[in-house]
Design a protein around this motif. Structure first.
Motif, PDB file in Angstrom:
ATOM      1  N   GLU A 169       0.855  -1.197   0.000  1.00  0.00           N
ATOM      2  CA  GLU A 169       0.000   0.000   0.000  1.00  0.00           C
ATOM      3  C   GLU A 169       0.887   1.241   0.000  1.00  0.00           C
ATOM      4  O   GLU A 169       1.748   1.396   0.865  1.00  0.00           O
ATOM      5  CB  GLU A 169      -0.892  -0.010   1.238  1.00  0.00           C
ATOM      6  CG  GLU A 169      -1.728   1.229   1.422  1.00  0.00           C
ATOM      7  CD  GLU A 169      -2.376   1.268   2.804  1.00  0.00           C
ATOM      8  OE1 GLU A 169      -2.347   2.357   3.423  1.00  0.00           O
ATOM      9  OE2 GLU A 169      -2.876   0.231   3.264  1.00  0.00           O
ATOM     10  N   VAL A 170       0.681   2.110  -0.981  1.00  0.00           N
ATOM     11  CA  VAL A 170       1.482   3.330  -1.117  1.00  0.00           C
ATOM     12  C   VAL A 170       0.527   4.511  -1.238  1.00  0.00           C
ATOM     13  O   VAL A 170      -0.465   4.447  -1.965  1.00  0.00           O
ATOM     14  CB  VAL A 170       2.387   3.266  -2.367  1.00  0.00           C
ATOM     15  CG1 VAL A 170       3.273   4.489  -2.428  1.00  0.00           C
ATOM     16  CG2 VAL A 170       3.228   2.005  -2.367  1.00  0.00           C
ATOM     17  N   LYS A 171       0.819   5.606  -0.512  1.00  0.00           N
ATOM     18  CA  LYS A 171      -0.047   6.777  -0.622  1.00  0.00           C
ATOM     19  C   LYS A 171       0.774   8.055  -0.623  1.00  0.00           C
ATOM     20  O   LYS A 171       1.930   8.082  -0.211  1.00  0.00           O
ATOM     21  CB  LYS A 171      -1.064   6.787   0.523  1.00  0.00           C
ATOM     22  CG  LYS A 171      -0.494   6.688   1.913  1.00  0.00           C
ATOM     23  CD  LYS A 171      -1.612   6.418   2.916  1.00  0.00           C
ATOM     24  CE  LYS A 171      -1.039   6.144   4.309  1.00  0.00           C
ATOM     25  NZ  LYS A 171      -2.081   5.745   5.256  1.00  0.00           N
ATOM     26  N   GLY A 172       0.125   9.111  -1.113  1.00  0.00           N
ATOM     27  CA  GLY A 172       0.788  10.403  -1.156  1.00  0.00           C
ATOM     28  C   GLY A 172       1.778  10.521  -2.303  1.00  0.00           C
ATOM     29  O   GLY A 172       1.625   9.898  -3.353  1.00  0.00           O
ATOM     30  N   ILE A 207       8.424   2.731  -7.702  1.00  0.00           N
ATOM     31  CA  ILE A 207       9.066   1.948  -6.641  1.00  0.00           C
ATOM     32  C   ILE A 207       9.287   0.491  -7.034  1.00  0.00           C
ATOM     33  O   ILE A 207      10.208  -0.150  -6.533  1.00  0.00           O
ATOM     34  CB  ILE A 207       8.291   2.036  -5.315  1.00  0.00           C
ATOM     35  CG1 ILE A 207       6.878   1.475  -5.457  1.00  0.00           C
ATOM     36  CG2 ILE A 207       8.257   3.442  -4.790  1.00  0.00           C
ATOM     37  CD1 ILE A 207       6.171   1.332  -4.127  1.00  0.00           C
ATOM     38  N   VAL A 208       8.441  -0.044  -7.916  1.00  0.00           N
ATOM     39  CA  VAL A 208       8.651  -1.435  -8.355  1.00  0.00           C
ATOM     40  C   VAL A 208       9.950  -1.525  -9.143  1.00  0.00           C
ATOM     41  O   VAL A 208      10.770  -2.435  -8.929  1.00  0.00           O
ATOM     42  CB  VAL A 208       7.463  -1.929  -9.199  1.00  0.00           C
ATOM     43  CG1 VAL A 208       7.768  -3.316  -9.785  1.00  0.00           C
ATOM     44  CG2 VAL A 208       6.189  -1.998  -8.353  1.00  0.00           C
ATOM     45  N   HIS A 209      10.168  -0.571 -10.037  1.00  0.00           N
ATOM     46  CA  HIS A 209      11.419  -0.545 -10.801  1.00  0.00           C
ATOM     47  C   HIS A 209      12.611  -0.328  -9.870  1.00  0.00           C
ATOM     48  O   HIS A 209      13.650  -0.977 -10.003  1.00  0.00           O
ATOM     49  CB  HIS A 209      11.357   0.577 -11.839  1.00  0.00           C
ATOM     50  CG  HIS A 209      12.644   0.808 -12.559  1.00  0.00           C
ATOM     51  ND1 HIS A 209      13.123  -0.045 -13.531  1.00  0.00           N
ATOM     52  CD2 HIS A 209      13.589   1.805 -12.429  1.00  0.00           C
ATOM     53  CE1 HIS A 209      14.287   0.412 -13.969  1.00  0.00           C
ATOM     54  NE2 HIS A 209      14.585   1.534 -13.319  1.00  0.00           N
ATOM     55  N   GLN A 210      12.426   0.553  -8.899  1.00  0.00           N
ATOM     56  CA  GLN A 210      13.517   0.860  -7.967  1.00  0.00           C
ATOM     57  C   GLN A 210      13.918  -0.358  -7.138  1.00  0.00           C
ATOM     58  O   GLN A 210      15.110  -0.624  -6.950  1.00  0.00           O
ATOM     59  CB  GLN A 210      13.100   2.006  -7.042  1.00  0.00           C
ATOM     60  CG  GLN A 210      12.989   3.356  -7.733  1.00  0.00           C
ATOM     61  CD  GLN A 210      12.376   4.418  -6.826  1.00  0.00           C
ATOM     62  OE1 GLN A 210      11.926   4.130  -5.724  1.00  0.00           O
ATOM     63  NE2 GLN A 210      12.337   5.659  -7.290  1.00  0.00           N
ATOM     64  N   VAL A 229      11.702  -6.100   0.787  1.00  0.00           N
ATOM     65  CA  VAL A 229      10.552  -5.692   1.610  1.00  0.00           C
ATOM     66  C   VAL A 229      10.931  -4.504   2.494  1.00  0.00           C
ATOM     67  O   VAL A 229      10.170  -3.541   2.628  1.00  0.00           O
ATOM     68  CB  VAL A 229      10.052  -6.873   2.470  1.00  0.00           C
ATOM     69  CG1 VAL A 229       9.060  -6.396   3.530  1.00  0.00           C
ATOM     70  CG2 VAL A 229       9.413  -7.934   1.584  1.00  0.00           C
ATOM     71  N   GLN A 230      12.125  -4.561   3.082  1.00  0.00           N
ATOM     72  CA  GLN A 230      12.588  -3.466   3.925  1.00  0.00           C
ATOM     73  C   GLN A 230      12.767  -2.188   3.108  1.00  0.00           C
ATOM     74  O   GLN A 230      12.461  -1.089   3.578  1.00  0.00           O
ATOM     75  CB  GLN A 230      13.905  -3.834   4.617  1.00  0.00           C
ATOM     76  CG  GLN A 230      14.322  -2.843   5.698  1.00  0.00           C
ATOM     77  CD  GLN A 230      13.263  -2.668   6.775  1.00  0.00           C
ATOM     78  OE1 GLN A 230      12.784  -3.650   7.336  1.00  0.00           O
ATOM     79  NE2 GLN A 230      12.885  -1.420   7.048  1.00  0.00           N
ATOM     80  N   PHE A 231      13.227  -2.337   1.859  1.00  0.00           N
ATOM     81  CA  PHE A 231      13.384  -1.197   0.953  1.00  0.00           C
ATOM     82  C   PHE A 231      12.041  -0.511   0.732  1.00  0.00           C
ATOM     83  O   PHE A 231      11.938   0.721   0.798  1.00  0.00           O
ATOM     84  CB  PHE A 231      13.958  -1.686  -0.384  1.00  0.00           C
ATOM     85  CG  PHE A 231      14.098  -0.611  -1.438  1.00  0.00           C
ATOM     86  CD1 PHE A 231      15.286   0.101  -1.573  1.00  0.00           C
ATOM     87  CD2 PHE A 231      13.045  -0.323  -2.299  1.00  0.00           C
ATOM     88  CE1 PHE A 231      15.418   1.094  -2.537  1.00  0.00           C
ATOM     89  CE2 PHE A 231      13.169   0.667  -3.268  1.00  0.00           C
ATOM     90  CZ  PHE A 231      14.360   1.378  -3.387  1.00  0.00           C
ATOM     91  N   LEU A 232      11.004  -1.317   0.492  1.00  0.00           N
ATOM     92  CA  LEU A 232       9.668  -0.773   0.265  1.00  0.00           C
ATOM     93  C   LEU A 232       9.151  -0.064   1.521  1.00  0.00           C
ATOM     94  O   LEU A 232       8.560   1.014   1.446  1.00  0.00           O
ATOM     95  CB  LEU A 232       8.703  -1.884  -0.143  1.00  0.00           C
ATOM     96  CG  LEU A 232       8.959  -2.516  -1.522  1.00  0.00           C
ATOM     97  CD1 LEU A 232       8.090  -3.763  -1.706  1.00  0.00           C
ATOM     98  CD2 LEU A 232       8.691  -1.516  -2.643  1.00  0.00           C
ATOM     99  N   LYS A 233       9.389  -0.653   2.673  1.00  0.00           N
ATOM    100  CA  LYS A 233       8.943  -0.043   3.933  1.00  0.00           C
ATOM    101  C   LYS A 233       9.661   1.272   4.180  1.00  0.00           C
ATOM    102  O   LYS A 233       9.057   2.249   4.647  1.00  0.00           O
ATOM    103  CB  LYS A 233       9.175  -1.009   5.094  1.00  0.00           C
ATOM    104  CG  LYS A 233       8.237  -2.212   5.100  1.00  0.00           C
ATOM    105  CD  LYS A 233       8.511  -3.120   6.294  1.00  0.00           C
ATOM    106  CE  LYS A 233       7.533  -4.294   6.324  1.00  0.00           C
ATOM    107  NZ  LYS A 233       7.792  -5.213   7.454  1.00  0.00           N
ATOM    108  N   GLY A 246       8.197   4.158   2.691  1.00  0.00           N
ATOM    109  CA  GLY A 246       6.918   4.591   3.247  1.00  0.00           C
ATOM    110  C   GLY A 246       5.740   3.717   2.862  1.00  0.00           C
ATOM    111  O   GLY A 246       4.586   4.052   3.162  1.00  0.00           O
ATOM    112  N   ALA A 247       6.027   2.592   2.204  1.00  0.00           N
ATOM    113  CA  ALA A 247       4.957   1.680   1.805  1.00  0.00           C
ATOM    114  C   ALA A 247       4.544   0.765   2.951  1.00  0.00           C
ATOM    115  O   ALA A 247       5.382   0.383   3.780  1.00  0.00           O
ATOM    116  CB  ALA A 247       5.393   0.839   0.603  1.00  0.00           C
ATOM    117  N   GLY A 248       3.277   0.428   2.991  1.00  0.00           N
ATOM    118  CA  GLY A 248       2.815  -0.606   3.917  1.00  0.00           C
ATOM    119  C   GLY A 248       2.930  -1.957   3.218  1.00  0.00           C
ATOM    120  O   GLY A 248       2.418  -2.105   2.114  1.00  0.00           O
ATOM    121  N   VAL A 249       3.621  -2.897   3.838  1.00  0.00           N
ATOM    122  CA  VAL A 249       3.865  -4.185   3.193  1.00  0.00           C
ATOM    123  C   VAL A 249       3.403  -5.315   4.095  1.00  0.00           C
ATOM    124  O   VAL A 249       3.753  -5.347   5.290  1.00  0.00           O
ATOM    125  CB  VAL A 249       5.361  -4.369   2.853  1.00  0.00           C
ATOM    126  CG1 VAL A 249       5.568  -5.669   2.061  1.00  0.00           C
ATOM    127  CG2 VAL A 249       5.892  -3.187   2.058  1.00  0.00           C
TER     128      VAL A 249
END
Length: 339
Positions: free
Chosen positions: A269-272, A279-282, A324-328, A331-334
Motif C-alpha cells: 500500500e502506497v499513498k501520497g 518503486i517497483v522498478h527501484q 521488503v525493507q526497501f519498500l517499507k 513509506g509503503a505498507g507491506v
C-alpha cells in the motif's frame, strides 16, 4: 464539537426490548466532515437523532460544543438546537410555500426582521445557485434543486453543525456529485462541522475526512478515510470498501498463481507523493529479485493518491527480505498474504 461517551439507546415496546445503540464512543472534531456508514438497521439514524436530541440516550453522555445535552434545561436545549442544521433524504419542503419562504422558515420562527430575512435568504439562494427560483414552488424543481433548497434552509440560522441523514440517496449519481461538492463548500466557506449518515461508501470517499463504520448498534471501525480505505480491518468495512475500490487479487489470478519455494506474495500500500514514484522498478534495480505485479489499483481519496498492489517477489530469502525493507523505508505498507 460532537462527542458521545458510552451511549446506549434502548427501545421498549410491550414485551420487546431493542438495543439500537450499544456503548457508542465517538468524537467529531470542529471542521470535520465525518461520515457514519452502515447497512440498514445498523443504528446510524438513531445516532444522528441523538446529536440534535430528537432522541434522548438511555445511558451515556452526548456532548455538543462542550455542553452535555443530558444536563441542559428545555430552554437551553432549544438554544443549542439552533446551532444544528439538518438535511433530510426526502427534502421535507412545504409544497404550499415558495422556495424563498421555505428557506426563510427558521428565520421567521426566530422572529427576525423582514429585511434581515430577505437579505439572508437571497444570500443563501445565491450560495446554492437558485436565486432565480426564489418565487418558484417545490413541485417545479428537480430533486437536486430541492436538496439545494434544503441545504439553504439548514444554513439559514448560521449553525455550527450540519447533520445529513441519507441526504443524497434519493438522487442520481451526477446530482449526488454536485450536492457533495456543495457540502464541501459549506464546510470550507462557512466553517461548519458536518456529520453525514449514509450507506454509500462513494459518498464517504468523495467528501469525508473521517469515518465510523456501524453494525448492529456498535462502531466496529473508525479512523481517517485514507486509513480505513487503505487498510480496512473488519469484514463489513472490507465489503463497503470493495464497492468503490477493487483492492484484492481476482480469483482467476489466484487460481493461476504458480507457487514456488523462492517466491512470496505481498500486499503493498502506497499513498501520497510516494505513489508517483516507480518503486517497483527501484526495488528490482536495487536488489537481486524478480517482481510480478499480480494486481494494482490507484484511486484518489481526500486529494491523496492511494495505490494498492499485490506483488509476487521471487529470489533468495535474504534478497526478498531486503526488498521488503526497501519498500517499507520508502513509506509503503507491506504485508505478506500468501506463504
Amino acid at each position: 464539537m460532537i462527542e458521545m461517551k458510552s451511549v446506549y439507546k434502548t427501545y421498549k415496546r410491550k414485551d420487546v426490548t431493542t438495543e439500537a445503540l450499544k456503548g457508542i464512543d465517538l468524537k467529531v472534531e470542529e471542521g470535520d466532515i465525518f461520515g457514519v456508514i452502515g447497512y440498514s438497521g445498523a443504528g446510524k439514524s438513531t445516532l444522528v437523532r441523538l446529536v440534535n436530541y430528537l432522541e434522548r440516550p438511555t445511558d451515556g453522555e452526548v456532548i455538543v460544543d462542550g455542553q452535555v445535552l443530558n444536563h441542559l434545561s428545555d430552554s437551553q436545549l432549544r438554544a443549542m438546537k439552533k446551532q444544528i442544521g439538518m438535511i433530510f433524504q426526502h427534502f421535507n419542503l412545504l409544497e404550499s410555500k415558495t422556495i424563498f419562504d421555505n428557506v426563510a422558515i427558521p428565520l421567521v420562527l426566530a422572529k427576525k426582521p423582514k429585511e434581515e430575512i430577505k437579505q439572508r435568504v437571497m444570500e443563501l439562494l445565491d450560495f446554492v445557485g437558485l436565486r432565480e427560483k426564489a418565487k418558484s414552488y417545490p413541485r417545479e424543481l428537480s430533486g437536486g434543486q430541492k436538496q439545494r433548497v434544503g441545504i439553504a434552509r439548514a444554513l439559514a440560522s448560521n449553525p455550527k453543525i450540519l447533520l445529513c441523514d441519507e441526504a443524497t440517496s434519493a438522487l442520481d449519481p451526477q446530482t449526488t456529485q454536485s450536492i457533495l461538492q456543495l457540502l464541501k463548500r459549506v464546510n470550507q466557506e462557512y466553517n461548519i462541522t458536518i456529520m453525514i449518515i449514509t450507506h454509500e461508501m462513494s459518498v464517504i470517499q468523495e467528501v469525508c475526512n473521517r469515518v465510523a463504520v456501524m453494525e448492529a448498534g456498535e462502531i466496529i471501525e473508525e479512523g481517517s478515510v485514507l486509513d480505513v480505505f487503505g487498510h480496512p480491518k473488519h469484514p463489513t468495512t472490507k465489503n463497503f470498501v470493495k464497492t468503490v475500490i477493487h483492492n484484492s487479487i481476482p480469483e482467476s489470478v489466484k487460481r493461476s498463481l504458480k507457487k514456488t519455494g523462492d517466491s512470496k506474495v505481498f500486499r503493498v500500500e502506497v499513498k501520497g507523493e510516494v505513489a508517483s514514484e516507480p518503486i517497483v522498478h527501484q526495488v528490482m534495480k536495487a536488489h537481486d529479485i524478480e517482481v510480478n505485479i499480480l494486481f494494482a489499483n490507484m484511486t484518489e481519496i481526500q486529494e491523496t493518491t492511494l495505490v494498492i498492489m499485490y506483488l509476487q517477489i521471487a529470489g533468495e530469502a535474504s534478497a526478498i527480505e531486503k526488498a521488503v525493507q526497501f519498500l517499507k523505508d520508502k513509506g509503503a505498507g507491506v504485508e505478506e498474504v500468501v506463504k
